[in-house]
Design an enzyme around this catalytic site. Structure first.
Site, mmCIF file in Angstrom:
data_model
loop_
_atom_site.group_PDB
_atom_site.id
_atom_site.type_symbol
_atom_site.label_atom_id
_atom_site.label_comp_id
_atom_site.label_asym_id
_atom_site.label_seq_id
_atom_site.Cartn_x
_atom_site.Cartn_y
_atom_site.Cartn_z
ATOM 1 N N LYS A 175 2.108 5.870 11.885
ATOM 2 C CA LYS A 175 2.995 4.702 11.976
ATOM 3 C C LYS A 175 2.763 3.850 10.729
ATOM 4 C CE LYS A 175 2.969 0.516 12.834
ATOM 5 N NZ LYS A 175 3.941 -0.131 11.932
ATOM 6 N N GLY A 228 -5.664 -2.478 7.655
ATOM 7 C CA GLY A 228 -4.855 -3.688 7.765
ATOM 8 C C GLY A 228 -5.763 -4.898 7.849
ATOM 9 N N SER A 229 -5.287 -5.937 8.492
ATOM 10 C CA SER A 229 -6.046 -7.191 8.507
ATOM 11 C C SER A 229 -7.193 -7.135 9.528
ATOM 12 C CB SER A 229 -5.107 -8.340 8.860
ATOM 13 O OG SER A 229 -4.605 -8.136 10.161
ATOM 14 N N GLY A 233 -7.360 -5.503 13.277
ATOM 15 C CA GLY A 233 -8.447 -4.544 13.467
ATOM 16 C C GLY A 233 -9.286 -4.877 14.691
ATOM 17 N N GLU A 250 -10.417 -0.155 8.321
ATOM 18 C CA GLU A 250 -10.549 -0.633 6.933
ATOM 19 C C GLU A 250 -9.798 -1.948 6.862
ATOM 20 O OE1 GLU A 250 -12.397 0.689 4.729
ATOM 21 O OE2 GLU A 250 -12.780 2.595 5.727
ATOM 22 N N CYS A 284 -6.601 -5.030 -1.006
ATOM 23 C CA CYS A 284 -7.765 -5.435 -0.207
ATOM 24 C C CYS A 284 -8.965 -5.652 -1.117
ATOM 25 C CB CYS A 284 -8.066 -4.378 0.839
ATOM 26 S SG CYS A 284 -8.117 -2.736 0.141
ATOM 27 N N GLU A 385 -9.050 -14.958 3.195
ATOM 28 C CA GLU A 385 -8.281 -13.994 2.401
ATOM 29 C C GLU A 385 -6.863 -14.525 2.201
ATOM 30 O OE1 GLU A 385 -7.191 -10.185 4.200
ATOM 31 O OE2 GLU A 385 -7.675 -9.198 2.310
#
Ligand code: NAP
Length: 498
Positions: A175, A228-229, A233, A250, A284, A385
């Site tokens: 996805k 992703g974020s 996560g 990650e 990232c 971030e």
């Protein structure tokens, strides 16, 4: 009329989605509609997981070197279509062509690396404690892998996940992010052309909270690999934890580059510009904190601002462009919001940017390269971030203070130090809390054969790429072969203390 793209399930392209459709528009020019994609739900996830589960027995029994040959063909086809894929990726997510070509190249490197793993995938052979007995360990596939990817490396990240999954003998459902679905379609077309059997790879478009979450929750999925974020996560970890499903995460970063007083300043400035403003700061691993020794801070700051001012913003499809747009309107609002926060923080000083450009660029989601000085660890722009072209300069008085500032973060993905002192460089390698450390290089630029990932809130201990990527997608099996012809009891027979 915009092209209609499909899901890829059990070897068939299906444009209809049970939850309707969504449009994918270019962030450089939102009037440019790249395509219409199916908005999928449980129905499509169910069909895709079923297809992957049915394809699993044959694929997992296909010898790994044969699976590797298919991956090699995937690499060849990615090479052949490199420019075309790069243009599509730039059009849909904005980063400049040189970088999307690099993104595809990372996929090519990854294909050849894991194709080779088909002939290695080393286990161990070890002595056993009993005579006429043989011990070894081998990797076994997990089953159906669910892969959820972001838009910032629309080709490379899906390859980092799908190639090790496939070489280990898993089948998969991908996805991709709704901001980069077309590049994922290209990857599936290449899998198809390379001869991946039907059902082995499946693509389901849709949003995270519905389509992505349905994939995470599906009971027949054996492993989830997510990039992703940290916020998403955490939610995925909660769901997979409840079902004891393996899950590799990650996540975010707040990467810092240290510049010591003995550094080659030209090199350090060049590195900071590339690390902070490459991919419009949406990596990232992007450099978002520049920790500088006070003896060189003033010179470095002045020169960095001068050079950042000259960066050419524009549509990434034009070869002369150096900085493309942010990926979407929400992301631009978020970055602008942080620039407001920075200006309100006591002591921080906006030296450059902080706003969207006007003129002909105002129709896209562009944002000016931004530099803050006077940043300190207690500030939000130091800690959170931003994921945009924003760098904060932090002045320090010593090496120890620089390392302490770098480590003062909930994240720990990438890091860098510029110094000519080899002793300091090695101390930095030891003391920096991050998954990646560069000496005299920027915080960006990972290669596919070394472990990729981070500590603290950047992940949950897994590493993608290289041989560590195989660990995510395989189970270790210990094998004992007893050729003595009699019952031998480990720890009991022939123990020297008996
Ligand atoms: P995100 O919002 O977490 O989305 C990432 C992916 O997860 C997208 O495909 C998204 O779908 C999907 N998703 C969202 N909510 C979900 C849910 N509840 N269940 C399942 N899937 C869900 O991240 P992003 O903002 O797109 O990406 C930027 C972040 O990724 C940054 O924090 C960046 O640091 C991080 N990142 C990390 C690495 C790394 O290797 N460490 C690499 C690249 C990016 P939709 O977007 O389609 O809704």
């Amino acid at each position: 009329m915009a092209a209609a793209y499909g899901n890829f399930i059990n070897g068939k392209w299906i444009t209809k989605g049970s939850r309707g459709t969504f449009e994918n528009r270019s962030p450089a020019d939102p009037s440019d509609v790249i395509g219409i994609f199916p908005e999928s739900g449980h129905e499509e996830i169910e069909a895709a997981v079923r297809a992957a589960a049915e394809a699993l027995p044959a694929w997992s029994r296909t010898p790994a070197p044969r699976r590797g040959e298919i991956l090699r063909r995937v690499g060849d086809l990615l090479s052949k279509h490199k420019d075309e894929i790069a243009k599509l990726a730039t059009r849909e997510m904005g980063k400049v062509l040189a970088e999307t070509r690099g993104d595809v190249q990372e996929g090519i490197d990854c294909a050849y690396y894991y194709a080779g793993e088909g002939r290695r995938m080393f286990g161990q052979t070890v002595p056993t404690e009993l005579p006429n007995k043989f011990g070894m360990s081998i990797r076994r596939p997990i089953g159906v892998a669910g892969l959820i990817t972001p838009w910032n490396f629309p080709l490379a990240i899906p390859t980092w996940k799908s190639f090790p999954a496939l070489i280990c003998g898993n089948t998969l459902v991908l996805k991709p992010a709704e901001d980069s679905p077309a590049t994922a379609v290209k990857l599936m077309e290449i899998f198809e052309e390379a001869g991946v059997p039907k059902g082995v790879v499946n693509l389901v478009h849709g949003d995270g909270p519905n389509t992505g979450a349905a994939l995470v929750k599906h009971e027949k999925i054996g492993v989830i690999s997510f990039t992703g974020s940290s916020e998403t996560g955490r939610e995925i970890a909660r769901l997979t934890g409840g079902s004891l499903k393996r899950c590799s995460l990650e996540l975010g970063g707040k990467n810092a580059q240290i510049v010591m007083e003995d550094a080659d300043l030209d090199l350090a400035i060049e590195g900071a510009l590339w690390g902070a403003f490459g991919t419009t700061g949406q990596r990232c691993t992007a450099t978002s904190r520049l920790i500088v020794h006070k003896k060189v801070a003033s010179e470095l700051t002045g020169r960095l601002v001068e050079q950042a001012k000259k960066l050419k913003l524009g549509n990434g499809l034009e070869e002369s462009t150096q900085v493309g747009p942010l990926v979407n309107k929400t992301q631009r609002e978020r970055v602008a919001g942080y620039c407001m926060v920075g200006q309100e923080e006591d002591g921080a000083k906006l030296l450059l940017g902080g706003k969207a450009p006007g003129g002909k660029l105002s129709k896209g989601y562009f944002f000016e390269p931004t530099v803050f000085a006077g940043v300190t660890p207690k500030m939000r722009i130091f800690q959170e971030e931003i994921f945009g072209p924003v760098i904060g300069i932090v002045e320090v008085k010593s090496f120890e203070e620089a390392i302490a500032a770098l480590n003062d973060s909930r994240y720990g993905l990438s890091s860098s130090i510029y110094t000519k002192d080899v002793n300091r460089a090695f101390k930095a390698i030891e003391q920096i809390e991050a998954g990646i450390t560069y000496i005299n290089g920027p915080t960006i630029g990972a290669e596919v054969h070394l472990p990729f990932g981070g500590v603290k809130d950047t992940g949950n201990g897994h590493r993608e790429a290289g041989i560590t990527g195989l660990d995510i997608f395989s189970e270790w099996k210990a094998v004992y072969v007893d050729y003595s012809g009699k019952l031998q009891k480990a720890q009991i027979d022939t123990h020297p203390d008996d």
